[in-house]
Design an enzyme around this catalytic site. Sequence first.
Site, mmCIF file in Angstrom:
data_model
loop_
_atom_site.group_PDB
_atom_site.id
_atom_site.type_symbol
_atom_site.label_atom_id
_atom_site.label_comp_id
_atom_site.label_asym_id
_atom_site.label_seq_id
_atom_site.Cartn_x
_atom_site.Cartn_y
_atom_site.Cartn_z
ATOM 1 N N GLY A 60 0.843 -1.197 0.000
ATOM 2 C CA GLY A 60 0.000 0.000 0.000
ATOM 3 C C GLY A 60 0.871 1.237 0.000
ATOM 4 O O GLY A 60 2.068 1.161 0.279
ATOM 5 N N GLN A 65 2.960 9.889 1.987
ATOM 6 C CA GLN A 65 4.320 9.340 1.937
ATOM 7 C C GLN A 65 5.127 9.878 0.765
ATOM 8 O O GLN A 65 6.355 9.781 0.767
ATOM 9 C CB GLN A 65 4.272 7.808 1.854
ATOM 10 C CG GLN A 65 3.727 7.155 3.115
ATOM 11 C CD GLN A 65 3.631 5.662 2.939
ATOM 12 O OE1 GLN A 65 2.652 5.158 2.402
ATOM 13 N NE2 GLN A 65 4.648 4.949 3.380
ATOM 14 N N CYS A 106 6.706 -0.463 7.052
ATOM 15 C CA CYS A 106 6.277 0.761 6.365
ATOM 16 C C CYS A 106 7.402 1.233 5.461
ATOM 17 O O CYS A 106 8.566 1.252 5.871
ATOM 18 C CB CYS A 106 5.942 1.839 7.393
ATOM 19 S SG CYS A 106 5.369 3.372 6.649
ATOM 20 N N LEU A 107 7.042 1.628 4.242
ATOM 21 C CA LEU A 107 8.051 2.116 3.300
ATOM 22 C C LEU A 107 8.712 3.402 3.813
ATOM 23 O O LEU A 107 9.809 3.733 3.385
ATOM 24 C CB LEU A 107 7.415 2.357 1.928
ATOM 25 C CG LEU A 107 6.873 1.098 1.225
ATOM 26 C CD1 LEU A 107 6.100 1.481 -0.030
ATOM 27 C CD2 LEU A 107 7.999 0.121 0.897
ATOM 28 N N HIS A 148 -3.631 1.176 8.274
ATOM 29 C CA HIS A 148 -2.274 1.748 8.243
ATOM 30 C C HIS A 148 -2.233 2.953 7.285
ATOM 31 O O HIS A 148 -1.646 3.990 7.604
ATOM 32 C CB HIS A 148 -1.311 0.627 7.811
ATOM 33 C CG HIS A 148 0.112 1.010 7.605
ATOM 34 N ND1 HIS A 148 1.145 0.482 8.362
ATOM 35 C CD2 HIS A 148 0.712 1.821 6.679
ATOM 36 C CE1 HIS A 148 2.294 0.975 7.930
ATOM 37 N NE2 HIS A 148 2.063 1.791 6.900
ATOM 38 N N GLU A 149 -2.889 2.817 6.115
ATOM 39 C CA GLU A 149 -2.863 3.907 5.117
ATOM 40 C C GLU A 149 -3.713 5.096 5.563
ATOM 41 O O GLU A 149 -3.320 6.247 5.364
ATOM 42 C CB GLU A 149 -3.349 3.406 3.747
ATOM 43 C CG GLU A 149 -2.592 2.222 3.148
ATOM 44 C CD GLU A 149 -1.087 2.340 3.163
ATOM 45 O OE1 GLU A 149 -0.558 3.463 3.266
ATOM 46 O OE2 GLU A 149 -0.423 1.293 3.094
ATOM 47 N N HIS A 152 -1.791 7.160 7.845
ATOM 48 C CA HIS A 152 -0.861 8.067 7.141
ATOM 49 C C HIS A 152 -1.580 9.360 6.737
ATOM 50 O O HIS A 152 -1.028 10.451 6.896
ATOM 51 C CB HIS A 152 -0.314 7.408 5.866
ATOM 52 C CG HIS A 152 0.886 6.534 6.063
ATOM 53 N ND1 HIS A 152 2.056 6.972 6.662
ATOM 54 C CD2 HIS A 152 1.132 5.247 5.695
ATOM 55 C CE1 HIS A 152 2.951 5.987 6.665
ATOM 56 N NE2 HIS A 152 2.412 4.918 6.088
HETATM 57 O O1 GNR Z 1 4.350 -2.675 2.257
HETATM 58 C C1 GNR Z 1 3.801 -2.575 3.352
HETATM 59 N N1 GNR Z 1 3.584 -3.700 4.074
HETATM 60 C C2 GNR Z 1 2.822 -3.731 5.233
HETATM 61 C C3 GNR Z 1 2.908 -4.855 6.034
HETATM 62 C C4 GNR Z 1 2.160 -4.955 7.185
HETATM 63 C C5 GNR Z 1 1.333 -3.919 7.535
HETATM 64 C C6 GNR Z 1 1.242 -2.781 6.769
HETATM 65 C C7 GNR Z 1 1.989 -2.675 5.616
HETATM 66 S S1 GNR Z 1 1.858 -1.262 4.616
HETATM 67 C C8 GNR Z 1 3.437 -1.243 3.863
HETATM 68 C C9 GNR Z 1 3.515 -0.155 2.805
HETATM 69 C C10 GNR Z 1 3.355 1.199 3.461
HETATM 70 O O2 GNR Z 1 4.217 1.730 4.103
HETATM 71 N N2 GNR Z 1 2.200 1.758 3.352
HETATM 72 O O3 GNR Z 1 1.959 2.935 3.963
HETATM 73 NI NI NI Z 2 3.285 3.000 5.670
#
Ligand code: GNR
Ligand code: NI
Length: 184
Positions: A60, A65, A106-107, A148-149, A152
């Site tokens: 995601g 980001q 998270c990236l 999670h998104e 953000h």
């Molecule tokens: O790539 C991603 N993997 C992930 C793994 C477990 C829980 C959430 C994520 S999201 C992350 C990509 C990202 O940073 N999205 O904001």
């Molecule tokens: Ni993230």
Amino acid sequence: MINIVSIDKKRYTSMAILPILKFPDPRLHTIAQPVTQFDEHLQRIVADMFETMYAARGVGLAATQVDIHQRIVVIDTSEERNAPTVLINPEIIAQSAEKKDWEEGCLSVPEVYEVVARPERVRVRAQDTSGTFFEMDCDELLAVCVQHEIDHLNGKVFVQYLSNLKLNRLKNKIKKQQRESVSS
Ligand code: GNR
Ligand code: NI
């Protein structure tokens, strides 16, 4: 002869991999604004976000980001990387009482993986790139990812769920890594 086709291609089909902000960049704590214009500019941002997410092998990506502070999320939790989903102005309209622990990454926080407890299932309401509303029931990784998104978009990074002790340790580790990468 003027080649209108190639002009169109240049303007509308070239995509770009965008730089991803890294924690503790203060811009990651910006609250994103709702999308109001469902136009070509939005489609361009979405295409660039997909390219960026796939290149980084993420499941995601939130616009926050990539330093775009609009309520735009792209997701693909499929194994085959062939199920692109766009969520514009996403909102969680229902969530399960049961919570589930999931190890998140998270990236924007490379190489850090920590367990977060979140509602196991959520129902999300969002718009597509043409502005049409839809709803989606999510469980497993998709439920984790959607939450999670949306965090953000609200300026929240998953490490902010950690205890102060763990978060301070993490911040110190990142500072040390940055010092080392500057001096080497
Ligand atoms: O790539 C991603 N993997 C992930 C793994 C477990 C829980 C959430 C994520 S999201 C992350 C990509 C990202 O940073 N999205 O904001
Ligand atoms: Ni993230």
